[in-house]
Design a protein around this motif. Structure first.
Motif, PDB file in Angstrom:
ATOM      1  N   TYR A  22       0.842  -1.203   0.000  1.00 39.66           N
ATOM      2  CA  TYR A  22       0.000   0.000   0.000  1.00 39.66           C
ATOM      3  C   TYR A  22       0.878   1.255   0.000  1.00 39.66           C
ATOM      4  O   TYR A  22       0.684   2.162  -0.812  1.00 39.66           O
ATOM      5  CB  TYR A  22      -0.927  -0.020   1.224  1.00 39.66           C
ATOM      6  N   TYR A  23       1.850   1.304   0.908  1.00 40.35           N
ATOM      7  CA  TYR A  23       2.703   2.481   0.997  1.00 40.35           C
ATOM      8  C   TYR A  23       3.652   2.595  -0.195  1.00 40.35           C
ATOM      9  O   TYR A  23       3.959   3.703  -0.642  1.00 40.35           O
ATOM     10  CB  TYR A  23       3.476   2.499   2.322  1.00 40.35           C
ATOM     11  N   ARG A  24       4.111   1.486  -0.747  1.00 40.28           N
ATOM     12  CA  ARG A  24       4.948   1.540  -1.954  1.00 40.28           C
ATOM     13  C   ARG A  24       4.194   2.203  -3.100  1.00 40.28           C
ATOM     14  O   ARG A  24       4.767   2.985  -3.856  1.00 40.28           O
ATOM     15  CB  ARG A  24       5.412   0.138  -2.355  1.00 40.28           C
ATOM     16  N   ARG A  25       2.910   1.883  -3.213  1.00 41.53           N
ATOM     17  CA  ARG A  25       2.097   2.494  -4.275  1.00 41.53           C
ATOM     18  C   ARG A  25       1.963   4.003  -4.086  1.00 41.53           C
ATOM     19  O   ARG A  25       1.611   4.717  -5.022  1.00 41.53           O
ATOM     20  CB  ARG A  25       0.712   1.849  -4.344  1.00 41.53           C
ATOM     21  N   ARG A  26       2.234   4.499  -2.904  1.00 39.78           N
ATOM     22  CA  ARG A  26       2.155   5.918  -2.605  1.00 39.78           C
ATOM     23  C   ARG A  26       3.520   6.580  -2.537  1.00 39.78           C
ATOM     24  O   ARG A  26       3.672   7.673  -2.017  1.00 39.78           O
ATOM     25  CB  ARG A  26       1.371   6.127  -1.310  1.00 39.78           C
ATOM     26  N   GLY A  27       4.539   5.885  -3.062  1.00 43.81           N
ATOM     27  CA  GLY A  27       5.854   6.481  -3.193  1.00 43.81           C
ATOM     28  C   GLY A  27       6.835   6.222  -2.055  1.00 43.81           C
ATOM     29  O   GLY A  27       7.931   6.766  -2.058  1.00 43.81           O
ATOM     30  N   TYR A  28       6.469   5.387  -1.099  1.00 46.73           N
ATOM     31  CA  TYR A  28       7.367   5.084   0.024  1.00 46.73           C
ATOM     32  C   TYR A  28       8.277   3.913  -0.336  1.00 46.73           C
ATOM     33  O   TYR A  28       7.908   3.056  -1.129  1.00 46.73           O
ATOM     34  CB  TYR A  28       6.549   4.750   1.283  1.00 46.73           C
ATOM     35  N   HIS A  29       9.469   3.909   0.260  1.00 43.45           N
ATOM     36  CA  HIS A  29      10.416   2.821   0.039  1.00 43.45           C
ATOM     37  C   HIS A  29      11.050   2.443   1.378  1.00 43.45           C
ATOM     38  O   HIS A  29      11.104   3.248   2.312  1.00 43.45           O
ATOM     39  CB  HIS A  29      11.499   3.238  -0.966  1.00 43.45           C
ATOM     40  N   PHE A  30      11.531   1.215   1.458  1.00 41.99           N
ATOM     41  CA  PHE A  30      12.191   0.749   2.675  1.00 41.99           C
ATOM     42  C   PHE A  30      13.538   1.437   2.813  1.00 41.99           C
ATOM     43  O   PHE A  30      14.260   1.603   1.837  1.00 41.99           O
ATOM     44  CB  PHE A  30      12.374  -0.768   2.649  1.00 41.99           C
ATOM     45  N   THR A  31      13.889   1.797   4.038  1.00 40.97           N
ATOM     46  CA  THR A  31      15.159   2.469   4.293  1.00 40.97           C
ATOM     47  C   THR A  31      16.253   1.487   4.699  1.00 40.97           C
ATOM     48  O   THR A  31      17.424   1.855   4.718  1.00 40.97           O
ATOM     49  CB  THR A  31      15.021   3.497   5.427  1.00 40.97           C
TER      50      THR A  31
END
Length: 182
Positions: free
Chosen positions: A140-149
């Motif tokens: 869900y968050y990847r689809r909103r531009g977030y990535h794992f740090t």
């Protein structure tokens, strides 16, 4: 049929709203009512997600508060925001009542949180922490531009956050660069 979204507004929560916030957050993440939505953690954790003491402490911190979507009669969504470090804001406890899930409410609230962090604190990045065992949430968050740090930590050993039903729960950090206003 759900009421029109135009009847709802977004605001920073007041101390008088903490009981309603606590009820909303716990109903979204834990217990039987949470199983009506896709954000439930009820299979991973029992107990509460938060309590009034925790929320009151969060709302009194500098550069910390709860963004709330609702009206005078109903609170349908919220999230906690805080300035975690210079230019890094954190968003947590993103909660949408199950009846309003899958209607774009969480995405709209997350976008509002990002704008608030950028405009109020001049944040350049938004960070959030997800439970590793929730791949659907990561997607869900990847689809909103977030990535794992690459940053991870164990789930807190504090029953105020819930009691693990499975071993090895970990929290993973995800971040997104916040676009600068043009």
């Amino acid at each position: 049929m759900a009421p029109s979204r135009s009847l709802y507004s977004c605001h920073m929560a007041q101390k008088t709203e903490m009981t309603a916030l606590c009820t909303l957050i716990n109903s979204v993440y834990r217990g039987e009512t949470a199983k009506d939505g896709w954000t439930t953690e009820a299979d991973l954790l029992s107990g509460q997600r938060c309590d009034l003491t925790m929320l009151n402490e969060l709302i009194t911190r500098p550069n910390s508060g709860f963004l709330v979507l609702g009206n005078t009669e109903e609170m349908i969504a919220c999230c906690h925001l805080q300035l975690a470090a210079a230019e890094v804001a954190e968003c947590g406890m993103l909660s949408v009542t199950p009846a309003w899930q899958n209607q774009g409410v969480a995405s709209a609230l997350l976008h509002t949180a990002e704008e608030y962090a950028r405009n109020t604190w001049q944040a350049r990045r938004m960070r959030l922490w997800i439970i590793k065992q929730r791949p659907e949430l990561a997607a869900y968050y990847r689809r909103r531009g977030y990535h794992f740090t690459g940053t991870a930590r164990p789930f807190p050993k504090d029953s105020r956050y819930g009691i693990p039903k499975v071993a090895g729960l970990r929290l993973l950090a995800m971040e997104k660069a916040l676009a600068r206003p043009s």
